[in-house]
Design a protein around this motif. Structure first.
Motif, PDB file in Angstrom:
ATOM      1  N   ILE A  54       0.845  -1.195   0.000  1.00 24.37           N
ATOM      2  CA  ILE A  54       0.000   0.000   0.000  1.00 24.37           C
ATOM      3  C   ILE A  54       0.881   1.246   0.000  1.00 24.37           C
ATOM      4  N   LEU A  55       0.592   2.137  -0.927  1.00 24.16           N
ATOM      5  CA  LEU A  55       1.346   3.383  -0.985  1.00 24.16           C
ATOM      6  C   LEU A  55       0.844   4.308   0.119  1.00 24.16           C
ATOM      7  N   SER A  56       1.775   4.785   0.889  1.00 25.18           N
ATOM      8  CA  SER A  56       1.411   5.566   2.047  1.00 25.18           C
ATOM      9  C   SER A  56       2.497   6.611   2.297  1.00 25.18           C
ATOM     10  N   PRO A  57       2.113   7.851   2.569  1.00 24.39           N
ATOM     11  CA  PRO A  57       3.134   8.894   2.716  1.00 24.39           C
ATOM     12  C   PRO A  57       4.054   8.668   3.917  1.00 24.39           C
ATOM     13  N   CYS A  58       5.286   9.140   3.808  1.00 24.09           N
ATOM     14  CA  CYS A  58       6.248   8.987   4.906  1.00 24.09           C
ATOM     15  C   CYS A  58       5.839   9.881   6.077  1.00 24.09           C
ATOM     16  N   GLY A  59       6.442   9.656   7.219  1.00 26.07           N
ATOM     17  CA  GLY A  59       6.084  10.399   8.428  1.00 26.07           C
ATOM     18  C   GLY A  59       6.230  11.903   8.281  1.00 26.07           C
ATOM     19  N   GLY A  60       7.343  12.319   7.653  1.00 24.85           N
ATOM     20  CA  GLY A  60       7.572  13.755   7.481  1.00 24.85           C
ATOM     21  C   GLY A  60       6.482  14.386   6.628  1.00 24.85           C
ATOM     22  N   CYS A  61       6.088  13.692   5.569  1.00 27.29           N
ATOM     23  CA  CYS A  61       5.032  14.216   4.695  1.00 27.29           C
ATOM     24  C   CYS A  61       3.695  14.246   5.424  1.00 27.29           C
ATOM     25  N   ARG A  62       3.429  13.241   6.236  1.00 29.33           N
ATOM     26  CA  ARG A  62       2.160  13.233   6.990  1.00 29.33           C
ATOM     27  C   ARG A  62       2.058  14.475   7.852  1.00 29.33           C
ATOM     28  N   GLN A  63       3.154  14.817   8.508  1.00 26.33           N
ATOM     29  CA  GLN A  63       3.144  15.999   9.369  1.00 26.33           C
ATOM     30  C   GLN A  63       2.825  17.253   8.555  1.00 26.33           C
ATOM     31  N   VAL A  64       3.434  17.353   7.380  1.00 28.10           N
ATOM     32  CA  VAL A  64       3.215  18.537   6.525  1.00 28.10           C
ATOM     33  C   VAL A  64       1.792  18.541   5.961  1.00 28.10           C
ATOM     34  N   ILE A  65       1.323  17.373   5.546  1.00 26.33           N
ATOM     35  CA  ILE A  65      -0.042  17.267   5.005  1.00 26.33           C
ATOM     36  C   ILE A  65      -1.035  17.703   6.083  1.00 26.33           C
ATOM     37  N   LEU A  66      -0.824  17.215   7.287  1.00 22.56           N
ATOM     38  CA  LEU A  66      -1.725  17.520   8.402  1.00 22.56           C
ATOM     39  C   LEU A  66      -1.789  19.007   8.698  1.00 22.56           C
ATOM     40  N   GLN A  67      -0.611  19.641   8.668  1.00 24.24           N
ATOM     41  CA  GLN A  67      -0.603  21.071   8.975  1.00 24.24           C
ATOM     42  C   GLN A  67      -1.243  21.869   7.843  1.00 24.24           C
ATOM     43  N   SER A  68      -1.082  21.417   6.610  1.00 27.10           N
ATOM     44  CA  SER A  68      -1.752  22.086   5.487  1.00 27.10           C
ATOM     45  C   SER A  68      -3.254  21.990   5.671  1.00 27.10           C
ATOM     46  N   GLU A  69      -3.730  20.854   6.123  1.00 24.09           N
ATOM     47  CA  GLU A  69      -5.167  20.709   6.345  1.00 24.09           C
ATOM     48  C   GLU A  69      -5.620  21.607   7.505  1.00 24.09           C
ATOM     49  N   ALA A  70      -4.812  21.645   8.553  1.00 28.14           N
ATOM     50  CA  ALA A  70      -5.183  22.447   9.734  1.00 28.14           C
ATOM     51  C   ALA A  70      -5.265  23.933   9.392  1.00 28.14           C
ATOM     52  N   ARG A  71      -4.463  24.364   8.401  1.00 29.48           N
ATOM     53  CA  ARG A  71      -4.452  25.785   8.014  1.00 29.48           C
ATOM     54  C   ARG A  71      -5.704  26.191   7.267  1.00 29.48           C
ATOM     55  N   GLN A  72      -6.374  25.246   6.665  1.00 30.85           N
ATOM     56  CA  GLN A  72      -7.544  25.592   5.843  1.00 30.85           C
ATOM     57  C   GLN A  72      -8.837  25.254   6.580  1.00 30.85           C
ATOM     58  N   LYS A  73      -9.947  25.781   6.031  1.00 33.56           N
ATOM     59  CA  LYS A  73     -11.228  25.594   6.724  1.00 33.56           C
ATOM     60  C   LYS A  73     -11.793  24.194   6.524  1.00 33.56           C
ATOM     61  N   ASN A  74     -11.544  23.628   5.353  1.00 33.71           N
ATOM     62  CA  ASN A  74     -12.159  22.341   5.013  1.00 33.71           C
ATOM     63  C   ASN A  74     -11.185  21.182   5.126  1.00 33.71           C
ATOM     64  N   LYS A  75     -11.766  20.000   5.210  1.00 31.43           N
ATOM     65  CA  LYS A  75     -10.944  18.789   5.253  1.00 31.43           C
ATOM     66  C   LYS A  75     -10.222  18.584   3.927  1.00 31.43           C
ATOM     67  N   MET A  76      -9.077  17.939   3.995  1.00 34.12           N
ATOM     68  CA  MET A  76      -8.367  17.566   2.775  1.00 34.12           C
ATOM     69  C   MET A  76      -8.559  16.073   2.548  1.00 34.12           C
ATOM     70  N   ARG A  77      -9.203  15.720   1.434  1.00 41.89           N
ATOM     71  CA  ARG A  77      -9.326  14.294   1.105  1.00 41.89           C
ATOM     72  C   ARG A  77      -7.947  13.801   0.642  1.00 41.89           C
ATOM     73  N   VAL A  78      -7.694  12.530   0.845  1.00 44.33           N
ATOM     74  CA  VAL A  78      -6.406  11.973   0.414  1.00 44.33           C
ATOM     75  C   VAL A  78      -6.668  10.685  -0.372  1.00 44.33           C
ATOM     76  N   ILE A  79      -6.113  10.617  -1.576  1.00 45.35           N
ATOM     77  CA  ILE A  79      -6.240   9.418  -2.411  1.00 45.35           C
ATOM     78  C   ILE A  79      -4.854   8.792  -2.555  1.00 45.35           C
ATOM     79  N   LEU A  80      -4.735   7.539  -2.161  1.00 43.77           N
ATOM     80  CA  LEU A  80      -3.452   6.830  -2.224  1.00 43.77           C
ATOM     81  C   LEU A  80      -3.573   5.668  -3.200  1.00 43.77           C
ATOM     82  N   VAL A  81      -2.815   5.713  -4.271  1.00 39.95           N
ATOM     83  CA  VAL A  81      -2.908   4.669  -5.293  1.00 39.95           C
ATOM     84  C   VAL A  81      -1.660   3.793  -5.254  1.00 39.95           C
ATOM     85  N   SER A  82      -1.832   2.527  -4.923  1.00 43.85           N
ATOM     86  CA  SER A  82      -0.706   1.595  -4.886  1.00 43.85           C
ATOM     87  C   SER A  82      -0.335   1.173  -6.307  1.00 43.85           C
ATOM     88  N   GLN A  83       0.825   0.530  -6.431  1.00 45.74           N
ATOM     89  CA  GLN A  83       1.300   0.204  -7.782  1.00 45.74           C
ATOM     90  C   GLN A  83       0.429  -0.834  -8.491  1.00 45.74           C
TER      91      GLN A  83
END
Ligand code: THU
Length: 155
Positions: A107-136
């Motif tokens: 399963i393709l899944s973002p690394c820990g550092g990216c998760r932290q950045v993704i989370l903060q990007s979501e926290a900065r905005q009003k709406n939720k950020m959907r995430v689509i992860l496509v495995s090989q």
């Protein structure tokens, strides 16, 4: 006391089962993935983001001979958007990858550092950020909110 952490996600055998809008996002991610600069890992990652004004912003991983100087695809895309369009929201973030670095059914899944950045990007905005992860192997996970990527997040 023993407790459990719960989160929900949808899964699909293939990203081709997603809505047309989401499929377009996946295609854009695969397209930018082709041009990733990954001579060391040979793992090419593509990220695409549907923005609140309708545009799609993409990024790919950029490696460097001094390893820590490289950057993951998600962060390239998120930091570009944060720099150039600070007032836009990311409605959906899609991540895809290609390469022998991981087995095809992993399963393709973002690394820990990216998760932290993704989370903060979501926290900065009003709406939720959907995430689509496509495995090989095309197996696809869809999360309603980036928050579900990290329990007990530092945010
Ligand atoms: N990579 C990403 O682009 N995103 C992730 O979430 C995990 C890893 C990149 C970094 C490196 O260029 C390659 O994949 C192998 O780790």
């Amino acid at each position: 006391m023993k407790k459990e952490w719960q989160f929900s996600y949808e899964d699909f055998d293939s990203w081709k089962e997603l809505s047309e809008e989401d499929q377009l996002l996946v295609q854009k991610a695969f397209s930018i993935c082709e041009d990733a600069y990954a001579p060391y890992s040979e793992f090419k990652v593509g990220a695409s983001m549907k923005m609140s004004d309708g545009q799609i912003i993409c990024g790919s991983n950029q490696e460097n001979v001094a390893f820590p100087s490289g950057m993951c695809a998600e962060r390239v895309a998120l930091f570009y958007a944060g720099s150039n369009f600070p007032d836009l929201e990311v409605l959906t973030l899609c991540i895809v990858a290609k390469g022998p670095f991981t087995s095809i059914d992993k399963i393709l899944s973002p690394c820990g550092g990216c998760r932290q950045v993704i989370l903060q990007s979501e926290a900065r905005q009003k709406n939720k950020m959907r995430v689509i992860l496509v495995s090989q192997n095309d197996y696809t996970l869809v999360l309603d909110s980036a928050k579900d990527l990290v329990p007990f997040a530092f945010i």
